[in-house]
Scaffold this motif. Structure first.
Motif, mmCIF file in Angstrom:
data_model
loop_
_atom_site.group_PDB
_atom_site.id
_atom_site.type_symbol
_atom_site.label_atom_id
_atom_site.label_comp_id
_atom_site.label_asym_id
_atom_site.label_seq_id
_atom_site.Cartn_x
_atom_site.Cartn_y
_atom_site.Cartn_z
ATOM 1 N N GLU A 64 55.712 37.324 23.196
ATOM 2 C CA GLU A 64 56.151 35.976 22.857
ATOM 3 C C GLU A 64 55.260 34.900 23.468
ATOM 4 N N ALA A 65 54.626 35.214 24.571
ATOM 5 C CA ALA A 65 53.788 34.200 25.197
ATOM 6 C C ALA A 65 52.532 33.997 24.365
ATOM 7 N N THR A 66 51.865 32.874 24.592
ATOM 8 C CA THR A 66 50.561 32.717 23.965
ATOM 9 C C THR A 66 49.605 33.711 24.620
ATOM 10 N N ALA A 67 48.531 34.007 23.914
ATOM 11 C CA ALA A 67 47.629 35.037 24.423
ATOM 12 C C ALA A 67 47.115 34.722 25.826
ATOM 13 N N PRO A 68 46.690 33.494 26.105
ATOM 14 C CA PRO A 68 46.225 33.228 27.477
ATOM 15 C C PRO A 68 47.314 33.469 28.516
ATOM 16 N N VAL A 69 48.522 33.098 28.177
ATOM 17 C CA VAL A 69 49.599 33.327 29.137
ATOM 18 C C VAL A 69 49.871 34.827 29.267
ATOM 19 N N ALA A 70 49.796 35.533 28.157
ATOM 20 C CA ALA A 70 49.957 36.980 28.235
ATOM 21 C C ALA A 70 48.908 37.570 29.166
ATOM 22 N N VAL A 71 47.702 37.052 29.085
ATOM 23 C CA VAL A 71 46.660 37.519 30.000
ATOM 24 C C VAL A 71 47.041 37.178 31.434
ATOM 25 N N LEU A 72 47.541 35.980 31.591
ATOM 26 C CA LEU A 72 47.957 35.570 32.929
ATOM 27 C C LEU A 72 49.005 36.536 33.480
ATOM 28 N N ILE A 73 49.930 36.937 32.633
ATOM 29 C CA ILE A 73 50.973 37.851 33.093
ATOM 30 C C ILE A 73 50.366 39.169 33.522
ATOM 31 N N THR A 74 49.673 39.769 32.598
ATOM 32 C CA THR A 74 49.325 41.171 32.826
ATOM 33 C C THR A 74 48.071 41.310 33.665
ATOM 34 N N ALA A 75 47.140 40.378 33.509
ATOM 35 C CA ALA A 75 45.875 40.544 34.215
ATOM 36 C C ALA A 75 45.927 39.959 35.606
ATOM 37 N N VAL A 76 46.779 38.993 35.820
ATOM 38 C CA VAL A 76 46.774 38.319 37.118
ATOM 39 C C VAL A 76 48.081 38.556 37.866
ATOM 40 N N VAL A 77 49.167 38.117 37.279
ATOM 41 C CA VAL A 77 50.419 38.103 38.039
ATOM 42 C C VAL A 77 50.908 39.521 38.332
ATOM 43 N N ASP A 78 50.802 40.383 37.350
ATOM 44 C CA ASP A 78 51.288 41.746 37.582
ATOM 45 C C ASP A 78 50.488 42.459 38.657
ATOM 46 N N LYS A 79 49.273 42.006 38.849
ATOM 47 C CA LYS A 79 48.454 42.658 39.872
ATOM 48 C C LYS A 79 49.044 42.460 41.258
ATOM 49 N N VAL A 80 49.809 41.388 41.400
ATOM 50 C CA VAL A 80 50.448 41.177 42.690
ATOM 51 C C VAL A 80 51.337 42.371 43.026
ATOM 52 N N GLY A 81 51.977 42.915 42.002
ATOM 53 C CA GLY A 81 52.842 44.066 42.230
ATOM 54 C C GLY A 81 52.071 45.272 42.743
ATOM 55 N N THR A 82 51.000 45.618 42.054
ATOM 56 C CA THR A 82 50.254 46.803 42.486
ATOM 57 C C THR A 82 49.551 46.534 43.814
ATOM 58 N N PHE A 83 49.049 45.311 43.963
ATOM 59 C CA PHE A 83 48.429 44.938 45.230
ATOM 60 C C PHE A 83 49.425 45.113 46.375
ATOM 61 N N ALA A 84 50.643 44.671 46.120
ATOM 62 C CA ALA A 84 51.644 44.730 47.179
ATOM 63 C C ALA A 84 52.017 46.172 47.503
#
Lengths: 567, 527, 648, 99
Positions: B264-284
């Motif tokens: 549902e998000a725009t593509a850039p936001v989708a990138v933000l979700i999966t490429a950036v924000v979700d990385k916080v989870g694996t990083f943590a």
């Protein structure tokens, strides 16, 4: 911390000030011998100055109603109230600066009032909350002018029947119920006493002093009078009902301990009492008196904080009362009632904690869950906030249960954080209006974010604080309370708290979704531009929310220093 | 006191967010340039961090540290410091945001005009910068509480980005777009909030046990044997933390928010979700799960590896079955996150280095694929795969870049994701051969969904709707081109990255294994 | 000199980058650039070759270390090249044949608007293939391995607008990926066993581990080889790969890429030598594929698919030989090289035929073309003679040796079985190749008008809507196409003999692969004789079926075996039913599960909270008295609980 | 007489009052029942005061009366205004707000 400045009102044996007095069995020992001399009671006026100022101003306010011309009453009353609250707050600060909240804490007015950290902290909170609430009471720009007169949220003439000619006449004449200011001051005065009450009688009187004006305030809404009156009746009847229970509990506890002084009862409960009279020996053995009495008093206080299953008045009253009053009630009453509850549990009944802790566990769990769950399906913003306040009462109870110094300070902090968010949120509710007054039905809030981004954003901040999102005061408070609970061995309570926070988050978010992601309805409500009064209230709410969220340390320190009860 | 470089990397985008938000409604374009400027400034600062970071063998674990008292009452300090993993991910974040901004240049242009109070464009870019600030700071936080706060707080701007600026393209569903979007946003928020709240309970528990939130202090306490954590407590706390990270990452079966959100998000936001924000989870997971609860991490490893394996296979299979381009990429990401988590919990040097590299590479490759997909979708106004066909005829550059994105997604050797995927597989295989072998099936399935997507959209007979499709514009090319160059560069020469990451992985593994060699010895001793 | 090795790869890689990124500007010159760079690579190879020849056999291996690629703990992967005799052989074959096919493509692709891209892909292929054969470790080999897969994918699907081409490309890549899994696992096994995956270290250390491990590695390598070299059970992609332009079929799917599996097995000889079970598996795979491909080749009417079957079968020979161990490696490679010449020549010939026949591929619609396309006929014919193993030509030398070696494999029944299979394969080869030859160049004309491409897309639509509905006018192809064919024909004729002179090829490779003389169970002349007999029988049968009798334009229904062979012995049907359909069902049900179960649980929880909320709010019924009841009840519970706590 | 009996009586009165609150509809009656409960408390207080031999209980009883009087003032005002609006003093009629 033993009582140092305690004097008996009616002493019979010539003892004027003695620690041993308690052993005789209380404030008013029975007269056995002819009176030789009457000692005048010793009242430390400076120590109870905050209360005196507020009550005094309230009395003055009554006189203003009687003698000041109608036109200028509003301004005089507002001025009086603000001055009274500000100076009372200054008095609190002065007392705190004197160390009355920490090293110099003690008991005042013949043992009736405690002047200690929690009392001063909560009094300060109540005064600030009261001040901000008075601003919202005084708001006169939201409704369109009626016959050239600015109107506030309150009925022109409370006595007139809604929709009747007399009401219209009152409106036309530009009547306003300026009595709300002294009423509010009375209520605030009672609330100031409530958490400081150091014996059961003062507790009861304070309860009534702040409840009775609130009953009246509830009935005074300008719009939706029927609902307002209904709220008042419900609140009144149920409140009176609960205070009857409280009183019966007081009677039983008095019967058990032979005294109504907190310290005295605590001594009896702990078994450290000296000079046991035969009568006392008899009642002391009767735990049923103690337990039932304690339970009934608890019930009275839990009613005021809106804990399940004594919460049922909350949604109806919050919905029906004039919104500024709702905000005031939701914030200040909760602060006062939790203060009293804390003092009761920590000063009077610590010896009983193995009895009341499990029970309070149950209450806290049910309160958190029910508040959160029922709120999910609410459709009225005020009712929704009411259920949210129930859930929050549950969270605070978790801190109360900690029975550690941290527990006290975390509850104090939570109350400070919560009260401003609440007042702010209800103040925002007053802004969103349509032809019928405030548009409280949630469906009307759809798309508010498009029309008035700022108002919606502010409300979103409050909702996020309610939901306990980090960087808001709500999170800091919740964290403090849960931390205290966990340290106090109530880890399971924390888990339940966390779960109900999650459930609660759902409905806060629902509102945010509605405001920002739904298309605005064509005949949606308008957002009134308030006067600086309401703006101040909202602004203070936002500021406190963010400051307490980002840099809570100062206030936590304050709460920590204040977190010790005198006994 | 030296210049607080790490704080600056977060403050700059935060200031940028405020500045962007403050731009008046009419000056929309100015807001965009302002946001871009700040994101580039952040990138420059991130580059300085990378340069200043010492990869030498004797270097400290956490560098460029800052420490200030914050909420003493909660035992919370404002403590920052980066290790190599942090540097890599800060770099990734700072790098991707400018591309996201440029890619989303027109995504938030208001549809209605005349409403002078509604400033979606400003809001969009401000929110993106806000997310960047929070994400970067969370990679720097060495205080558990500080991290937690950011971990939770970043949900809010993300939530508005998903729910407020949805993809206007047709998704093949009958539901109205706004309803779907807000469903996705709410789902995103609730999943993550529930995860976060459960973590909150664990954070509080950690404080009760350790009395501090500082990673370094806890490590010292552990080293000196002062930390008195019962096994069961440690496991419970671990689960609390892990749950939150597993939601964020996301790990099967906690993944279902991701396809909705990315769809549902725009593509850039989708990138933000999966490429950036979700990385916080694996990083943590790397920093906190392993760093704080090494014993419990080892204890939970078998289950987590199995879940990761399920994610890999399940995500890939579901990707094959998707009809919506963006959901397909989302499920592919789930599969990839399975690899990352597997690499982390394989607890070998190769596995964890691979996982870290994977985070970076997955970020870049998904960004490339998703952004091109976004450009594609914006041209046709539909997210359905079935609505496309033969695009390469009309728009060969678009098709070519899309193909490279797909190839990166299937981890073609020579492109960056291959390096990380292979390292993860080797690292896992070394300790858990069976799991490693099963995970290898992922590479077949990866090829399947990537190529099916490419085939159905780009090849075949030209459809009427796609026949006149314009090729990539300069702005779009500027977004995709550098990403592709980066993919190739890191695929051929990943050494700069491994040099930064390896010492940090060594430290992380020494949390678990102490001074032992974390890697299983090969049967035949090396010569 | 060693520093030139990287140049081998760099030249075509540069070409690929320039051509693919260069844009339309290069449309006019791109193909020349691509061809030049391929030739440049060939020149470098030749230079290196002469340098190599100047040294002793043991010192010929050259190394070039470029940089450390993935250094992570004990995992050290380098970008480093190793050019020894085995690699050199491949390099020459790849660059040589590759250059020829570049030249050929200039003419063949002349009318294709995307010719520049085609050359870019070809260059990319060359680069990847060269990486594959000169890598000095398995991981870098893997890069080349997947790289050629990518190039193959791009080239098979070059005519992307045809769904069949796109599907075939995808299928090729996917099936190859299954094989790649094997290679991945093999590398992982090497890493855990040896701590390295560099050729030198691994192959030197095979003696230090258990046979079981080596067998596992060997089987995984075999799986990889099966994928890339289209061996059973991963052969199914090769036939479909003929959707690509014919030069691609010649270069990638006949001469070079598909032989990578043979290279891999030969390169890993040390591992297989120490793992006889793995070797047996290799031999079995080779033997089965040899027959399988041959049988399929007999039934196909599509000239390219017939040739593809033949390729499969010939690679089966090579794999079989490679599985025989030191007695077979050299012959496997030798056959690989000769096959590279004649099969590339055959494909180019087929391409030339199609070029003249409006891209018709059905041999039943050919006939009598020898008069119209003499050069093609001659070169094709020479290739034909080479592949069937006509004495003296290349195929004779290489294939015969493999049959001999097969008869020398192991003891007991093994030599008889595998020798017999190899012998039988030679006969079938003769049959199907004769069939192709007869149907194409002999007999009467069976030409048909070109079908309208809009109604029924033909296999190769190139530049030809103009031809729709016309009768074909066969003509000889341009020089750029015939010259490569002629060059390759030379190779087809002479290479085998040259290599066998003094066993020069065997000695050339011996330092790398080792060599033992095979000792077949029957004497060598007897084998040669029986090969000749089998060959003659195959040719004769074909002549009876297709030379003597007229060939029907529409294919007769045929026997069960024929029909099965036309459908690739039902392997595709199996794939379709089990893998494709099964996979579809699996994904569809998983999508359902994800939606209803995984998501459903969460949504259900949310919904149940909603329901609970709805029910609980009914308690709030608006009546003050019932609120009072609740309060009283609550008080009672409170009191009771407090008392109970004391009692407990 | 055993002082406990006073306590029983007080409890009984309290219970009667509480029951009245629950079962009566008329707001005035309900309110009077509450008054009854308060008076029951007073009885208990006075009884305990006597038992313990101090005056605290009696003092509280006086305060209670004052409070009860204040409650009457407020309560009646509210009830009367409700009655005037609705022409009904039934508590059950006042149920606009629910759920």
């Amino acid at each position: 911390m033993s009582a140092t400045a305690v004097h008996s009102l009616w002493t019979t044996d010539g003892l004027s000030a003695s620690d041993g007095l308690w052993a005789h069995g209380g404030l008013w020992a029975a007269a056995a011998e002819p009176v030789a001399k009457i000692d005048s009671p010793q009242i430390e006026y400076s120590l109870i100055a905050p209360t005196l100022i507020v009550i005094g101003a309230a009395v003055l306010g009554i006189l203003v109603e009687a003698f000041v011309p109608r036109r200028s009453r509003y301004y005089v009353q507002l001025f009086l109230s603000v001055v009274a609250l500000v100076s009372a707050f200054a008095a609190v600060v002065a007392l705190a600066a004197d160390g009355r909240g920490t090293t110099e804490s003690g008991i005042a007015a013949m043992g009736a009032l405690a002047v200690d950290g929690p009392a001063l902290f909560l009094q300060g909170t109540i005064l600030l909350a009261g001040l901000v609430s008075v601003f919202t009471f005084a708001e006169r720009r939201l409704d369109p002018e009626a016959h050239g007169n600015r109107v506030d949220s309150f009925a022109a003439q409370a006595a007139s029947v809604p929709g009747s000619e007399s009401e219209q006449a009152a409106v036309k004449a530009g009547f306003t119920t300026t009595e709300v200011f002294p009423l509010a001051l009375f209520a605030i005065g009672g609330m100031l006493v409530f958490p400081a009450a150091n014996d059961l009688l003062t507790l009861f009187i304070a309860l009534e002093v702040f409840s009775l004006p609130l009953y009246l305030l509830c009935a005074l809404a300008r719009r939706k009078r029927l609902m307002s009156q209904e709220a008042a009746v419900k609140y009144f009847l149920l409140g009176a009902f609960s205070s009857a229970f409280l009183l019966f509990g007081i009677a039983l506890l008095y019967g058990y301990a032979g005294t109504v002084s907190y310290a005295g009862i605590a001594d009896v409960v702990d078994g450290t009492v000296q000079n046991v009279t035969p009568a006392l020996a008899g009642t002391m053995g009767n735990d049923a008196l103690l337990l039932v009495g304690a339970a009934l008093i608890l019930m009275g206080l839990l009613f005021k904080v809106g804990a399940v299953p004594f919460h049922m008045w909350t949604p109806d009253v919050y919905q029906g009362a004039p919104t500024p009053v709702t905000g005031f009630m939701a914030a200040a009453t909760k602060v006062a009632a939790f203060g009293a509850l804390l003092r009761l549990l920590y000063v009077v009944l610590p010896g009983l904690r193995w009895d009341w802790r499990p029970v309070m566990w149950g209450v806290a769990i049910v309160t958190m869950l029910l508040g959160a769950i029922v709120a999910i399906t609410q459709t009225d913003i005020k009712r929704l906030l009411a259920y949210s306040s129930i859930a929050h009462a549950g969270f605070i109870l978790a801190g109360v249960i900690a029975t550690t110094p941290d527990g006290i300070s975390s509850v104090l902090f939570y109350l400070l954080a919560y009260s401003f968010v609440t007042i702010g949120a209800f103040a925002v509710v007053t802004l969103v209006r349509d032809a019928g007054g405030e548009a409280t039905h949630l469906s009307k809030w759809a798309g508010l974010g498009r029309r008035s981004p700022l108002v919606a954003a502010v409300f979103a901040v409050f909702l996020l604080a309610f939901a306990g999102i980090p960087l808001t005061s709500g999170f800091a408070g919740k964290f403090a309370v849960f931390k205290a609970a966990a340290e106090g061995g109530a880890g399971a309570l924390v888990v339940v708290g966390v779960i109900s926070s999650a459930i609660a988050a759902f409905f806060y978010i629902r509102v945010i979704v509605l405001m920002f992601f739904s298309e605005p309805k064509p005949e949606g409500p308008t957002v009134a531009v308030p006067s600086p009064l309401t703006m101040t209230a909202i602004g203070v709410g936002v500021a406190v929310t963010l400051v307490l969220g980002l840099a809570p340390q100062y206030f936590l320190d304050l709460a920590n220093q204040a977190g010790v009860f005198v006994r | 006191m030296s210049f607080p470089l790490l704080t600056a990397t977060a403050v700059v985008p935060a200031v940028g967010a405020i500045a962007t938000a403050a731009v008046p409604a009419a000056k929309r374009t100015a807001a965009k340039w302002l946001a871009l400027f700040f994101s580039l400034a952040t990138l420059a600062l991130a580059a300085v961090v990378a340069v200043r970071f010492n990869t030498g063998s004797g270097a400290d674990r956490y560098q460029l540290t800052e420490s200030h008292s914050w909420i003493a009452d909660f035992g919370v300090r404002y403590e920052l410091g980066v290790d190599g993993i942090g540097v890599a991910l800060i770099g990734l974040t700072a790098l991707l945001i400018p591309f996201i901004i440029v890619a989303g240049w027109h995504d938030a242009d208001p549809q209605e005009t005349g409403n002078t109070r509604w400033r979606p464009t400003q809001g969009f870019f401000a929110l993106i910068l806000m997310v960047e600030a929070m994400v970067i700071l969370s990679f720097e936080a060495t205080d558990v509480f500080l991290f937690y706060i950011l971990f939770e707080a970043m949900l809010i701007p993300m939530y508005f980005l998903i729910g407020g600026f949805g993809d206007r393209a047709h998704s093949g569903s009958d539901q109205n777009a706004a309803a779907q979007r807000s469903y996705a946003a709410v789902k995103f928020l609730l999943y993550n909030l529930v995860g976060g709240l459960i973590m909150l309970a664990a954070v509080i528990g950690l404080y009760v046990v350790a009395g501090t939130f500082s990673l370094t202090e806890i490590a010292e306490m552990r080293a000196s044997g002062e930390l008195n954590m019962a096994t069961n407590t440690e496991r419970l706390l671990f689960l609390g933390f892990f749950f939150a990270f597993a939601v964020k990452a996301p790990l099967w079966p906690l993944h279902t928010w991701l396809p909705n959100a990315m769809g549902e998000a725009t593509a850039p936001v989708a990138v933000l979700i999966t490429a950036v924000v979700d990385k916080v989870g694996t990083f943590a997971m790397l920093r906190f799960c392993l760093g704080l609860f090494p014993g419990a991490s080892e204890w939970a490893t078998p289950v987590i590896l199995v879940l990761a394996l399920v994610s890999i296979v399940y995500g890939a299979l579901l990707a094959v079955g998707q009809r919506d381009i963006k959901r397909l990429v989302a499920y592919a990401s789930i599969s990839h996150f399975g690899f990352i988590i597997m690499g982390i919990f394989a607890m070998t040097t190769q596995g964890q280095s691979g996982a870290t590299l994977y985070m970076v590479n997955h970020g870049i490759s998904t960004a490339a694929l998703m952004l091109v997909a976004g450009f594609l979708i914006s041209r046709r106004g539909s997210r359905l795969i079935a609505d496309y066909g033969g695009v390469q005829k009309a728009a060969p550059i678009l098709a070519g870049t899309f193909l490279i994105g797909s190839l990166a997604t299937l981890s073609l050797p020579g492109l960056a994701p291959f390096v990380s995927e292979f390292l993860v597989l080797v690292g896992t295989f070394a300790r858990y051969p069976v799991i490693g072998i099963i995970a290898t099936f992922g590479i077949v399935l990866g090829a399947l969904y990537s190529l099916v997507l490419y085939q159905r959209t780009m090849t075949g007979p030209v459809k009427v709707e796609t026949a006149k499709m314009p090729d990539l514009k300069l702005r779009e090319l500027l977004v995709v081109g550098p990403l592709i160059v980066l993919l190739v560069f890191l695929g051929v020469y990943p050494k700069p990255l491994t040099d930064v990451v390896d010492p940090a992985v060594g430290h992380t593994l020494s949390d678990v294994y102490g001074d032992e060699n974390p890697d299983p010895e090969p049967e035949v001793a090396a010569k | 000199m060693e520093n030139l090795i990287a140049l081998l790869v760099a030249a075509p890689l540069l070409g690929a980058v320039i051509l693919l990124c260069g844009g339309r500007r290069l449309d006019r010159t791109g193909h020349w650039l691509g061809t030049l760079l391929a030739l440049g690579s060939f020149v470098v190879a030749a230079l290196l070759f002469t340098d190599m020849l100047g040294r002793d056999g043991e010192d010929r291996a050259m190394h070039q270390h470029l940089f450390s690629w993935i250094p992570v703990g004990g995992f050290q992967a380098d970008i480093a090249f190793q050019l020894d005799q085995l690699s050199m052989t491949f390099v020459l074959l790849i660059t040589g044949v590759g250059s020829l096919i570049h030249i050929y493509s200039i003419g063949y692709m002349e009318h294709d608007e995307r010719r520049r891209r085609f050359f870019g892909y070809l260059n990319l292929f060359l680069a990847a293939m060269l990486i594959l054969v000169i890598a000095d470790n398995y991981l870098l080999l893997y890069v080349g391995w997947e790289g050629v897969g990518l190039a193959s994918y791009l080239l098979i699907g070059f005519w992307q607008h045809k769904p069949s081409a796109a599907t075939a490309a995808k299928k090729a890549f996917l099936v190859n990926r299954v094989g790649d899994m094997g290679l991945s696992i093999a590398i992982m096994l090497m890493f855990t066993t040896f701590g390295t995956f560099a050729f030198g270290d691994v192959l030197a250390a095979t003696g230090e581990t258990s046979e079981g491990k080596l067998t596992a590695i060997g089987l995984m390598l075999l799986l990889a080889a099966c994928g890339k070299s289209a061996q059973v059970p991963l052969q199914s992609w090769l036939g479909d790969a003929m959707e690509g332009p014919t030069p691609v079929s010649a270069l990638i799917h006949a001469a070079t890429m598909v032989t990578a599996g043979v290279y891999l097995i030969t390169r890993s000889g040390a591992i297989f030598n120490a793992a006889p079970d793995a070797q047996l598996a290799v031999v079995i795979v080779g033997a089965v594929t040899l027959l399988f491909g041959a049988i399929v080749g007999c039934a196909k009417d599509d000239i390219k698919k017939a040739l593809a079957g033949s390729t499969m079968s010939q690679i089966g020979y090579m794999v079989l030989a490679a599985g025989l161990g030191p007695i077979g490696y050299a012959f496997a490679i030798m056959h690989l090289v000769t096959h590279g010449f004649f099969k590339a020549g055959l494909f180019l010939g087929a391409g030339s035929v199609m070029h003249g026949m409006n891209d018709e591929v059905d041999m039943r619609k050919y006939g009598g073309l020898r008069k119209y396309m003499p050069v093609t006929f001659v070169t094709f014919g020479l290739g034909y003679l080479a592949i069937i193993g006509f004495p003296g030509l290349s195929g004779f030398w290489s294939k015969d040796k493999i049959i001999e070696a097969a008869f020398a494999y192991g003891d007991g029944v093994r030599p008889w079985i595998f020798g017999g299979v190899a012998l039988l394969g030679a006969g079938i080869t003769a049959f199907y190749m004769t069939r192709v030859m007869l149907m194409t160049f002999f007999g009467e004309k069976r030409w048909q008008p070109t079908p309208d491409p809009h109604k029924e897309p033909s296999a190769e639509p190139a530049a030809d809507d103009a031809h729709a509905g016309e009768m074909p006018h066969p003509h000889e192809s341009p020089k750029s196409m015939t010259i490569p064919m002629i060059v390759l024909a030379f190779g087809s004729v002479f290479a085998g003999g040259l290599f066998s002179l003094n066993e020069s090829f065997v000695h050339w490779l011996e330092p790398v692969t080792a060599f033992e003389h095979p000792h077949p169970v029957i004497s060598v002349p007897a084998i040669t004789a029986s090969t000749m007999v089998v060959l003659a029988i195959g040719v004769a049968i074909a002549w009876f079926m297709y030379g003597k009798r007229p060939v029907p334009v529409t294919a007769p229904r045929g026997s069960v075996l024929t029909r099965a062979a036309r459908r690739d012995l039902l392997q595709d049907d199996f794939n379709h039913v089990v893998l494709v359909r099964g996979g579809e069902h699996l994904t569809r049900s998983l999508v359902y599960v994800d939606h209803t179960l995984v998501d459903g649980v969460v949504n259900g929880t949310a919904a149940s909270f909603g329901g609970l909320s709805g029910r609980m709010r009914k308690l709030q019924n608006g009546f003050a008295r019932s609120y009072a009841v609740s309060m009283l009840g609550g008080t009672a519970v409170l009191v009771a609980a407090t008392l109970l706590m004391r009692a407990v | 007489m055993n002082p406990v009996n006073y306590l029983y009586l007080a409890s009984l009165l309290f219970a009667i009052g509480a029951t009245g609150v629950l079962i009566r509809r008329n707001a005035i009656v309900v309110f009077m029942c509450i008054e009854l409960m308060l008076n029951a408390c007073n009885l208990a207080l006075v009884a305990f005061s006597r038992m313990h031999g101090n005056l605290d209980g009696q003092i509280i009883a006086f305060f209670t009366m004052v409070v009860a009087a204040a409650e009457v003032v407020v309560g009646l005002a509210i009830i009367v205004s409700l009655f005037r609006s609705r022409h009904s003093a039934s508590v059950d009629d006042a149920s606009l707000m629910k759920l």
